[in-house]
Design a protein around this motif. Structure first.
Motif, PDB file in Angstrom:
ATOM      1  N   ILE A 225       0.843  -1.207   0.000  1.00  0.00           N
ATOM      2  CA  ILE A 225       0.000   0.000   0.000  1.00  0.00           C
ATOM      3  C   ILE A 225       0.874   1.251   0.000  1.00  0.00           C
ATOM      4  O   ILE A 225       0.610   2.220  -0.717  1.00  0.00           O
ATOM      5  CB  ILE A 225      -0.939  -0.004   1.221  1.00  0.00           C
ATOM      6  CG1 ILE A 225      -1.882  -1.199   1.128  1.00  0.00           C
ATOM      7  CG2 ILE A 225      -1.730   1.281   1.305  1.00  0.00           C
ATOM      8  CD1 ILE A 225      -2.753  -1.380   2.326  1.00  0.00           C
ATOM      9  N   THR A 229       0.959   4.264  -3.171  1.00  0.00           N
ATOM     10  CA  THR A 229       0.718   5.695  -3.020  1.00  0.00           C
ATOM     11  C   THR A 229       2.031   6.496  -2.990  1.00  0.00           C
ATOM     12  O   THR A 229       2.055   7.614  -2.493  1.00  0.00           O
ATOM     13  CB  THR A 229      -0.076   5.973  -1.732  1.00  0.00           C
ATOM     14  OG1 THR A 229       0.606   5.336  -0.649  1.00  0.00           O
ATOM     15  CG2 THR A 229      -1.472   5.433  -1.833  1.00  0.00           C
ATOM     16  N   PHE A 231       4.691   8.996  -3.590  1.00  0.00           N
ATOM     17  CA  PHE A 231       4.457  10.300  -4.200  1.00  0.00           C
ATOM     18  C   PHE A 231       5.530  11.337  -3.877  1.00  0.00           C
ATOM     19  O   PHE A 231       6.202  11.842  -4.773  1.00  0.00           O
ATOM     20  CB  PHE A 231       3.077  10.821  -3.775  1.00  0.00           C
ATOM     21  CG  PHE A 231       2.744  12.175  -4.321  1.00  0.00           C
ATOM     22  CD1 PHE A 231       2.464  12.325  -5.664  1.00  0.00           C
ATOM     23  CD2 PHE A 231       2.734  13.293  -3.505  1.00  0.00           C
ATOM     24  CE1 PHE A 231       2.170  13.572  -6.187  1.00  0.00           C
ATOM     25  CE2 PHE A 231       2.442  14.534  -4.015  1.00  0.00           C
ATOM     26  CZ  PHE A 231       2.157  14.668  -5.355  1.00  0.00           C
ATOM     27  N   VAL A 250       0.835   8.278  -8.920  1.00  0.00           N
ATOM     28  CA  VAL A 250       0.103   9.388  -8.309  1.00  0.00           C
ATOM     29  C   VAL A 250       0.570  10.725  -8.893  1.00  0.00           C
ATOM     30  O   VAL A 250      -0.233  11.641  -9.093  1.00  0.00           O
ATOM     31  CB  VAL A 250       0.263   9.375  -6.768  1.00  0.00           C
ATOM     32  CG1 VAL A 250      -0.546  10.479  -6.146  1.00  0.00           C
ATOM     33  CG2 VAL A 250      -0.138   8.032  -6.195  1.00  0.00           C
TER      34      VAL A 250
ATOM     35  N   SER B 128      -7.521   1.771   4.699  1.00  0.00           N
ATOM     36  CA  SER B 128      -6.640   1.328   3.619  1.00  0.00           C
ATOM     37  C   SER B 128      -7.016   1.922   2.264  1.00  0.00           C
ATOM     38  O   SER B 128      -6.429   1.561   1.252  1.00  0.00           O
ATOM     39  CB  SER B 128      -6.601  -0.195   3.560  1.00  0.00           C
ATOM     40  OG  SER B 128      -7.871  -0.719   3.767  1.00  0.00           O
ATOM     41  N   PRO B 130      -6.552   4.455  -0.440  1.00  0.00           N
ATOM     42  CA  PRO B 130      -5.534   5.465  -0.724  1.00  0.00           C
ATOM     43  C   PRO B 130      -6.198   6.838  -0.924  1.00  0.00           C
ATOM     44  O   PRO B 130      -7.295   6.923  -1.481  1.00  0.00           O
ATOM     45  CB  PRO B 130      -4.879   4.985  -2.017  1.00  0.00           C
ATOM     46  CG  PRO B 130      -5.642   3.809  -2.490  1.00  0.00           C
ATOM     47  CD  PRO B 130      -6.663   3.442  -1.479  1.00  0.00           C
ATOM     48  N   ILE B 132      -5.691   9.094  -2.922  1.00  0.00           N
ATOM     49  CA  ILE B 132      -5.946   9.489  -4.308  1.00  0.00           C
ATOM     50  C   ILE B 132      -7.340   9.077  -4.768  1.00  0.00           C
ATOM     51  O   ILE B 132      -7.870   9.628  -5.723  1.00  0.00           O
ATOM     52  CB  ILE B 132      -4.925   8.827  -5.260  1.00  0.00           C
ATOM     53  CG1 ILE B 132      -4.666   7.406  -4.790  1.00  0.00           C
ATOM     54  CG2 ILE B 132      -3.668   9.617  -5.367  1.00  0.00           C
ATOM     55  CD1 ILE B 132      -4.115   6.528  -5.827  1.00  0.00           C
ATOM     56  N   TYR B 223       1.743  16.219   3.320  1.00  0.00           N
ATOM     57  CA  TYR B 223       2.159  16.910   2.102  1.00  0.00           C
ATOM     58  C   TYR B 223       1.075  16.918   1.026  1.00  0.00           C
ATOM     59  O   TYR B 223       0.794  17.944   0.417  1.00  0.00           O
ATOM     60  CB  TYR B 223       3.430  16.244   1.571  1.00  0.00           C
ATOM     61  CG  TYR B 223       3.918  16.812   0.276  1.00  0.00           C
ATOM     62  CD1 TYR B 223       4.688  17.965   0.264  1.00  0.00           C
ATOM     63  CD2 TYR B 223       3.584  16.218  -0.930  1.00  0.00           C
ATOM     64  CE1 TYR B 223       5.121  18.511  -0.915  1.00  0.00           C
ATOM     65  CE2 TYR B 223       4.014  16.764  -2.114  1.00  0.00           C
ATOM     66  CZ  TYR B 223       4.782  17.907  -2.115  1.00  0.00           C
ATOM     67  OH  TYR B 223       5.207  18.443  -3.284  1.00  0.00           O
ATOM     68  N   PHE B 224       0.465  15.752   0.817  1.00  0.00           N
ATOM     69  CA  PHE B 224      -0.415  15.570  -0.346  1.00  0.00           C
ATOM     70  C   PHE B 224      -1.654  16.484  -0.306  1.00  0.00           C
ATOM     71  O   PHE B 224      -1.895  17.243  -1.248  1.00  0.00           O
ATOM     72  CB  PHE B 224      -0.825  14.099  -0.421  1.00  0.00           C
ATOM     73  CG  PHE B 224      -1.530  13.720  -1.675  1.00  0.00           C
ATOM     74  CD1 PHE B 224      -0.877  13.770  -2.889  1.00  0.00           C
ATOM     75  CD2 PHE B 224      -2.844  13.309  -1.638  1.00  0.00           C
ATOM     76  CE1 PHE B 224      -1.527  13.419  -4.047  1.00  0.00           C
ATOM     77  CE2 PHE B 224      -3.503  12.951  -2.802  1.00  0.00           C
ATOM     78  CZ  PHE B 224      -2.846  13.005  -3.998  1.00  0.00           C
TER      79      PHE B 224
END
Lengths: 300, 291
Positions: A225, A229, A231, A250, B128, B130, B132, B223-224
């Protein structure tokens, strides 16, 4: 205890609402969006047109998406082998009875509490730097001239430089999980094995490893996982334009949804398809590891 | 356990045993020394001029310590703004997360009701997913409601994103608390809701602290989400702010200021870690493994 219906409703509602606005509704909308032609994220649903699997075909035909999938496959496989072996090795060393165990444990886990951006900056601006970097001056002191002149951030080496820096930050976390797994194994097993004359290595392969199966599964799932992701590190190692050597899915997705240097077209539908594809990989990984690694119920 | 520890501390150094462990010592010491070298160098570089850094003369401090790198980064480079933002995001969302998660975790662990199991497993599934998968619709919804570009939006997102993990963590924690407290409170005529806020929540303090530190670190380093929703300089948190600083550094070449910024970003988490490392480590192995 008496059940208080009012209390249950009052205490559960905020959590359920937050689940709906943050997870249930967005996930459903992302899945639907991945089957439609959607140019901009902000356009209303009435302007969406059904596209079937077009978005999925489109992303899999895009060279940069395929490059990004190839990159995370390499990170998953090569990085996974290195990270999981190193973290298992450290966990075994820490439980072998050495002094200063909690200090070493805390020091190895330390990179995990540091902002990934700060950590990556340290690597790029110091360790890998060509002019004043740690690696080059280290090799210069040792007299390895060709290594001392290597540009670690050149395009052929960049991917491996990124992977090395990423591995350094990741090991501590997986080590902690292995550590708690090993500590759960009763000491009697090892004592009995020692009395029977089994060597340390044999004890490791015949007691520790088999009993760590469940922990290994947890770590493999978390690792997968974690990589899907991937990034920040990719963004840090090629901040301006996403180079194919370090691009991650991503990053690709953010580029096509929000635009990037040199990309003016927006495609939110394809971006959603990237998200769904990655989520599907997570699902498959869960399923495969659950089927593949059967955890016997061990009672200590 | 405690007895064991005392015995270990008093154990005299057994050189034969330590010699056997030597390869292990060497491996982890090398790793830790490398970490220390990098950190010390960064600290030294943050106190040097950019010229000294470029010429590789960082640890000599020929021109003294340059604390102006810090004031420069703090004021001119906006690090003070990023710092204040991160502090605000992390503190407010930590409190918000506990206010939503603790009651839910308590009810889920104490009562059986329709949907209890479903909610528990949805929390684990949500952990779990993500980010995104959720970020795009959240962005369009926030734009439609005209709430982009506000601090509240980021705080709400950080709260909602961390509720599943926190609730699952506290669920296990409340499960370990004895029911006799509530029974005694009920006999004294305390209502169940009051019992929770006055008796059970304070009892859960150790768990709340562990999960609180975790959420604080997660939001501080995030951050994202910040990249998508904090586009203007005045909203940026340290993670994303540092990223733009690195980009700006390429044109100004102010390496000293950059490393000072790195230290400023890193320091709060480092100090928290020095005092709380046992709690943080216990949190990783306690909360992460379940499910």
């Amino acid at each position: 205890m008496k059940k208080d219906k009012k209390m249950i409703v009052a205490f559960m509602t905020p959590a359920i609402i937050s689940l709906f606005i943050m997870f249930v509704y967005p996930v459903i909308r992302t899945i639907i969006m991945s089957f439609f032609n959607v140019e901009s994220l902000t356009e209303s649903t009435s302007s969406w047109s059904f596209a079937g699997l077009e978005n999925y075909v489109k992303i899999w035909n895009a060279p940069s998406f395929r490059a990004s999938m190839y990159n995370i496959l390499r990170i998953w496989l090569v990085g996974g082998i290195i990270v999981l072996s190193l973290s298992l090795l450290f966990a075994v060393i820490l439980t072998s009875g050495i002094r200063g165990k909690s200090f070493f444990r805390a020091a190895i886990y330390l990179p995990n509490v540091v902002s990934a951006v700060a950590l990556a900056t340290m690597w790029i601006q110091y360790v890998f730097n060509k002019r004043h970097g740690l690696l080059n001056s280290f090799f210069a002191t040792l007299g390895f001239d060709s290594l001392a002149k290597t540009d670690w951030l050149s395009s052929d080496l960049k991917f491996w430089a990124m992977l090395a820096a990423f591995i350094f930050g990741a090991v501590g976390y997986y080590m902690l999980i292995f550590l708690s797994g090993i500590e759960n194994i009763p000491q009697d097993y090892y004592e009995a094995a020692t009395i029977d004359g089994a060597s340390k290595l044999r004890q490791f392969t015949h007691i520790t490893l088999p009993l760590l199966k469940g922990v290994m599964k947890t770590n493999l799932t978390f690792w997968s996982i974690h990589i899907i992701t991937f990034f920040v590190w990719s963004k840090m190692f090629s901040p301006v334009d996403s180079e194919s050597s370090t691009i991650a899915p991503v990053v690709y997705m953010m580029n096509i949804v929000f635009g990037s240097k040199g990309v003016t077209t927006r495609d939110a539908g394809a971006g959603a398809a990237v998200g769904v594809t990655l989520a599907l990989f997570v699902l498959v990984i869960f399923f495969v590891f659950n089927k593949l690694i059967k955890e016997e119920d061990v009672e200590y | 356990m405690a007895k064991n520890k005392i015995k270990k501390m008093r154990e005299p150094i057994n050189w034969k045993k330590e010699l056997k462990l030597l390869p292990g010592y060497i491996i982890i010491t090398l790793w830790v020394v490398f970490t220390a070298v990098v950190l010390i160098w960064i600290l030294a570089a943050s106190l040097s001029t950019s010229k000294e850094i470029y010429s590789g003369a960082v640890l000599e401090f020929k021109s003294g310590f340059h604390f102006e790198n810090y004031s420069n980064a703090w004021n001119a480079q906006n690090v003070s703004v990023f710092f204040a933002n991160s502090l605000l995001y992390a503190t407010v969302s930590c409190i918000g997360i506990i206010l939503i998660s603790a009651p839910a975790a308590y009810v889920l662990s104490r009562f059986t009701f329709l949907g209890n199991k479903t909610i528990k497993s949805s929390l684990i599934v949500a952990m779990s997913i993500p980010s995104i998968m959720v970020i795009l619709p959240v962005f369009s919804q926030a734009t439609a409601w005209h709430i982009t570009g506000t601090r509240w939006l980021l705080i709400i997102l950080y709260i909602c994103l961390n509720v599943p993990f926190t609730t699952t963590f506290l669920l296990n924690f409340f499960g370990t608390l004895s029911r006799t407290y509530e029974e005694a409170a009920a006999i004294d005529g305390c209502s169940p809701m009051k019992t929770f806020w006055v008796i059970m929540l304070p009892l859960a303090q150790p768990g709340l602290i562990t999960v609180g530190i975790f959420n604080f670190l997660a939001v501080w380093n995030e951050y994202f989400v910040a990249m998508v929703f904090a586009s203007s300089d005045k909203l940026k948190s340290v993670g994303y702010g540092l990223f733009s600083l690195v980009a700006a550094m390429r044109s100004t070449g102010d390496l000293g200021g950059l490393f000072a910024a790195v230290v400023i970003v890193f320091l709060p988490t480092f100090i928290l870690y020095i005092f709380m490392s046992e709690k943080i480590i216990a949190g990783v192995t306690g909360g992460g493994i379940k499910g």
